[in-house]
Design a protein around this motif. Structure first.
Motif, PDB file in Angstrom:
ATOM      1  N   ILE A  69       0.832  -1.210   0.000  1.00  0.00           N
ATOM      2  CA  ILE A  69       0.000   0.000   0.000  1.00  0.00           C
ATOM      3  C   ILE A  69       0.864   1.257   0.000  1.00  0.00           C
ATOM      4  O   ILE A  69       0.514   2.275  -0.599  1.00  0.00           O
ATOM      5  CB  ILE A  69      -0.962  -0.014   1.207  1.00  0.00           C
ATOM      6  N   GLY A  70       2.025   1.182   0.664  1.00  0.00           N
ATOM      7  CA  GLY A  70       2.927   2.329   0.667  1.00  0.00           C
ATOM      8  C   GLY A  70       3.545   2.581  -0.694  1.00  0.00           C
ATOM      9  O   GLY A  70       3.723   3.730  -1.103  1.00  0.00           O
ATOM     10  N   TRP A  71       3.866   1.502  -1.416  1.00  0.00           N
ATOM     11  CA  TRP A  71       4.407   1.651  -2.762  1.00  0.00           C
ATOM     12  C   TRP A  71       3.333   2.177  -3.715  1.00  0.00           C
ATOM     13  O   TRP A  71       3.650   2.819  -4.729  1.00  0.00           O
ATOM     14  CB  TRP A  71       4.934   0.312  -3.272  1.00  0.00           C
ATOM     15  N   ALA A  72       2.079   1.896  -3.402  1.00  0.00           N
ATOM     16  CA  ALA A  72       0.982   2.296  -4.293  1.00  0.00           C
ATOM     17  C   ALA A  72       0.561   3.746  -4.109  1.00  0.00           C
ATOM     18  O   ALA A  72      -0.122   4.297  -4.981  1.00  0.00           O
ATOM     19  CB  ALA A  72      -0.231   1.391  -4.063  1.00  0.00           C
ATOM     20  N   THR A  73       0.948   4.376  -2.995  1.00  0.00           N
ATOM     21  CA  THR A  73       0.474   5.739  -2.736  1.00  0.00           C
ATOM     22  C   THR A  73       1.304   6.748  -3.518  1.00  0.00           C
ATOM     23  O   THR A  73       2.123   7.478  -2.970  1.00  0.00           O
ATOM     24  CB  THR A  73       0.514   6.063  -1.229  1.00  0.00           C
ATOM     25  N   CYS A  74       1.106   6.746  -4.819  1.00  0.00           N
ATOM     26  CA  CYS A  74       1.711   7.739  -5.696  1.00  0.00           C
ATOM     27  C   CYS A  74       0.589   8.466  -6.442  1.00  0.00           C
ATOM     28  O   CYS A  74      -0.585   8.126  -6.304  1.00  0.00           O
ATOM     29  CB  CYS A  74       2.685   7.083  -6.678  1.00  0.00           C
ATOM     30  N   GLU A  75       0.952   9.470  -7.202  1.00  0.00           N
ATOM     31  CA  GLU A  75      -0.059  10.286  -7.887  1.00  0.00           C
ATOM     32  C   GLU A  75      -0.951   9.463  -8.807  1.00  0.00           C
ATOM     33  O   GLU A  75      -0.481   8.553  -9.498  1.00  0.00           O
ATOM     34  CB  GLU A  75       0.643  11.372  -8.717  1.00  0.00           C
ATOM     35  N   HIS A  76      -2.233   9.792  -8.793  1.00  0.00           N
ATOM     36  CA  HIS A  76      -3.209   9.223  -9.738  1.00  0.00           C
ATOM     37  C   HIS A  76      -3.224   7.684  -9.684  1.00  0.00           C
ATOM     38  O   HIS A  76      -3.262   7.028 -10.718  1.00  0.00           O
ATOM     39  CB  HIS A  76      -2.912   9.694 -11.158  1.00  0.00           C
ATOM     40  N   ASN A  77      -3.189   7.133  -8.496  1.00  0.00           N
ATOM     41  CA  ASN A  77      -3.167   5.675  -8.373  1.00  0.00           C
ATOM     42  C   ASN A  77      -4.312   5.174  -7.496  1.00  0.00           C
ATOM     43  O   ASN A  77      -4.206   4.105  -6.879  1.00  0.00           O
ATOM     44  CB  ASN A  77      -1.826   5.218  -7.781  1.00  0.00           C
ATOM     45  N   GLU A  78      -5.411   5.908  -7.475  1.00  0.00           N
ATOM     46  CA  GLU A  78      -6.528   5.568  -6.595  1.00  0.00           C
ATOM     47  C   GLU A  78      -7.118   4.199  -6.919  1.00  0.00           C
ATOM     48  O   GLU A  78      -7.514   3.453  -6.019  1.00  0.00           O
ATOM     49  CB  GLU A  78      -7.622   6.645  -6.671  1.00  0.00           C
ATOM     50  N   ALA A  79      -7.183   3.849  -8.209  1.00  0.00           N
ATOM     51  CA  ALA A  79      -7.793   2.568  -8.593  1.00  0.00           C
ATOM     52  C   ALA A  79      -7.001   1.395  -8.020  1.00  0.00           C
ATOM     53  O   ALA A  79      -7.586   0.409  -7.547  1.00  0.00           O
ATOM     54  CB  ALA A  79      -7.886   2.466 -10.112  1.00  0.00           C
ATOM     55  N   VAL A  80      -5.677   1.471  -8.068  1.00  0.00           N
ATOM     56  CA  VAL A  80      -4.846   0.404  -7.518  1.00  0.00           C
ATOM     57  C   VAL A  80      -5.023   0.319  -6.005  1.00  0.00           C
ATOM     58  O   VAL A  80      -5.163  -0.770  -5.425  1.00  0.00           O
ATOM     59  CB  VAL A  80      -3.370   0.617  -7.893  1.00  0.00           C
TER      60      VAL A  80
END
Length: 442
Positions: free
Chosen positions: A167-178
């Motif tokens: 989840i920490g790796w996924a918290t980047c810009e425009h990544n809400e769907a992931v």
């Protein structure tokens, strides 16, 4: 004695050695695997098992390179051909210790093919102890994330070197769907992923469920930051300080005077960065500057340190490094130092006559992001001089008094980068990053 076949299989030879071991133990119960391996090696014309393996690796090298290139490109046809030639490639690792599934993770069709051939969705790489799901999530590869989760990938993925979980790796810009998909499949937010979303209510819920979250630390690669440090000095370049979350973390009980691995409090970091709003919030809550033992040099010392700068080199960030470097080479520019990471070209030095500049990967639509590098052999002296200027301006801001002279904002404190030397960086009034680097400093 017989030679190796045209396409020898190490796995097959290992199986032969294990079968031979059973035969040896029929007459010698104490026989070791090494003896069986030596016998197999000699039967194929090699003095040792190690020599046999070296030859196998040499023969397989072109196919291994082709396999990883196909993985990184997401080229399913080339990938299928490589796997048909050698099914064991699915477990091969590159120079960084990544498997093909790590390298192919942004490409859904390649991910699906590798899984069909037995790739492990929870395998960890050697560099970050990350799974392919970490990589796919960070690359906003929604379909790959879905395929990996369906194949049994752990949605939480704790234990990576950056202590961020998937989840920490996924918290980047425009990544809400992931992020939404990960949460649906069982992932849980932690304090740092919640902060990165900019959602104050989410931060409140994380702390309510686990009050110890306020004492959680980031990894050593992010200076062992506390949540307060993280809000002010977010390691990710796309993030900006979030003052609403900063205020709420303080209200929830975050420790004002906790220090990072360099002994800096959140207020110290805010002062170095010249962040007036963060300084206002922190001092209003009771934070106070801890005076440093550093002593600035005289104006003559500073002038001498500035004269030590032997050159300046601009660095431009571009979206396609190889294409850009090829373009300059085709025009007759000289390409000097190159640096690759995991098969990707990430740095190159370009020169023409006496003019030098560098390229680095990361631009979105062209070389809009520019940094200016200054080479010096007195980086410590310059650091202390600029640091005192930065802290002086911040002290005046806290006191509400006018500051004499231009302010200095630090981008990076003095540290030793992985490529050697020591460096720090500041921002000019236009937000241009100026990096001062001593390549010989230890």
């Amino acid at each position: 004695m017989r030679g190796l076949p045209e396409r020898p299989s190490l796995e097959y030879l290992r199986k032969l050695a294990k079968d031979r071991l059973q035969t040896l133990r029929a007459t010698d119960p104490d026989a070791k695997l090494a003896s069986a391996q030596l016998a197999i090696a000699r039967e194929h014309g090699f003095p040792s098992w190690r020599a046999l393996k070296v030859e196998l690796d040499r023969r397989r090298a072109p196919l291994v390179a082709e396999f990883f290139e196909a993985c990184r490109a997401g080229d399913v046809e080339r990938l299928r051909a490589a796997l048909t030639a050698d099914a064991s490639l699915v477990r091969e690792r590159d120079g960084r210790g990544a498997t093909g599934l790590h390298c192919a993770s942004p490409h859904a069709d390649a991910v699906r093919l590798l899984l069909e051939h037995g790739a492990d969705p929870n395998v960890r790489d050697s560099e970050d102890n990350a799974t392919p799901l970490h990589i796919a999530a960070a690359n906003r590869a929604l379909e790959s994330v879905r395929i990996l989760l369906d194949a049994g990938a752990d949605p939480q993925g704790s234990g990576d070197l950056h202590a961020g979980d998937v989840i920490g790796w996924a918290t980047c810009e425009h990544n809400e769907a992931v992020i939404d998909l990960l949460l649906q499949r069982g992932a849980r937010h932690h304090i740092f992923s919640a902060i990165a979303t900019g959602d104050v209510e989410l931060v409140e819920r994380v702390v309510e469920q686990d009050p110890a979250a306020l004492r959680r630390r980031r990894s050593r690669y992010e200076n062992v930051n506390t949540p307060l440090h993280d809000v002010i000095a977010a390691p990710e370049p796309w993030r900006r300080p979030d003052y609403a979350i900063l205020q709420r973390l303080i209200e929830l009980g975050a420790e004002l005077d906790a220090t990072d691995d360099r002994g800096r409090t959140p207020l110290d970091v805010a002062m170095l960065r010249g962040d007036r709003e963060a300084m206002r919030i922190l001092t209003a809550a009771g934070a106070r500057e801890r005076r440093s033992v550093d002593r600035p040099g005289s104006s003559e010392d500073v002038a001498h340190a500035l004269r030590s700068v032997s050159g300046a080199v601009p660095m431009f960030f571009v979206p396609d490094m190889r294409a850009t470097v090829d373009w300059y080479e085709s025009l007759g520019f000289t390409v000097g130092d190159r640096h690759e990471d995991g098969g990707e070209l990430v740095f190159a030095e370009i020169s023409l006559s006496n003019t030098v500049f560098t390229l680095s990967a990361g631009g979105c639509s062209g070389p809009r992001d520019v940094r200016l590098w200054f080479i010096t052999d007195q980086v410590e002296q310059l650091y202390h001089a600029f640091k005192e200027r930065a802290l002086s301006g911040s002290r005046d801001a806290i006191a509400g008094t006018p500051h004499q002279g231009p302010a200095v904002r630090f981008d990076e404190d003095l540290y030793a980068p992985f490529y050697g030397g020591r460096q720090f960086s500041i921002r000019d009034i236009n937000d241009l990053s100026l990096i001062f680097w001593d390549p010989r400093a230890r």
